[in-house]
Write a protein that holds these residues in place. Structure first.
Motif: not given
Length: 215
Positions: A96-107, A120-124
């Motif tokens: 979760y920490e990596e997702a927040q750091a790499r994709h802050p707006d989406d997270y 992003p990248q095909g997620g539902e």
């Protein structure tokens, strides 16, 4: 003749990615040693019950949990791909920490449970995921009216089903537990009423993991 369907809903046993707080989604991660022990403990408890049919997500962590239970209850679980976890797109494999750091707006939208934002990248999106699970439930109701069935799936799937049964909105923060390998009992009364009989029964497990954003 009763048209009540009773459903026992089980989240899969623990995986190494659960322990590392990684988002699994559609990535096919097997059970770890703890998860296999949890599956066996759940199977032993469910041996006391009779089921008319069993279903599982086709991902290994759920299918292997269902297989352990099936050995004890004498049923082979039918794989149902519609019961898969939410597709987390670019988040899959990240903590979760990596997702927040790499994709802050989406997270931020993910954490806020924005219903219509696809990952992003095909997620539902959350709403698309919820429609998939609602359709799967409708299929089971049509097939098994008046019966008792077992369903083994994922944390996100259980989150959606709890909300369907309780009327809790998709956007509301989760304030209920979804432990690995716990038992959750629901019923469906015709024509379209779900209710929760028991949730997160885990006394047979000792302890079980429950991530806030399940995968």
């Amino acid at each position: 003749m009763t048209h009540t369907l009773r459903l026992c809903l089980v989240r899969h046993g623990e995986t190494s990615w659960n322990a590392e707080h990684r988002l699994q989604g559609h990535t096919d991660i097997p059970l770890n040693a703890t998860g296999r022990a949890q599956a066996e403990a759940t199977a032993a408890l469910l041996a006391e019950h009779r089921f008319d049919a069993a279903y599982t997500s086709d991902l290994a962590r759920a299918a292997d949990t269902a297989r352990a239970i099936g050995h004890r209850i004498g049923l082979i679980a039918h794989p149902l791909p519609a019961l898969r976890e939410r597709h987390y797109g670019a988040f899959q494999g990240l903590t979760y920490e990596e997702a927040q750091a790499r994709h802050p707006d989406d997270y931020a939208l993910f954490k806020a449970r924005h219903p219509d934002h696809p990952l992003p990248q095909g997620g539902e999106s959350l709403s698309a995921f919820a429609r998939r699970i609602a359709d799967a439930l409708d299929t089971l109701v049509q097939r098994h009216s008046g019966e008792q069935i077992l369903v083994v799936a994922h944390g996100g799937v259980l989150d959606i089903i709890y909300r369907i049964a309780s009327g809790r909105p998709l956007s509301a923060p989760r304030d209920f537990r979804i432990p690995n390998a716990a038992l959750n009992w629901l019923r469906h009364d015709a024509p379209a009423r779900w209710s929760i009989e028991q949730w997160a029964e885990e006394t047979h497990l000792g302890s079980a993991r429950d991530e806030l954003a399940n995968s």
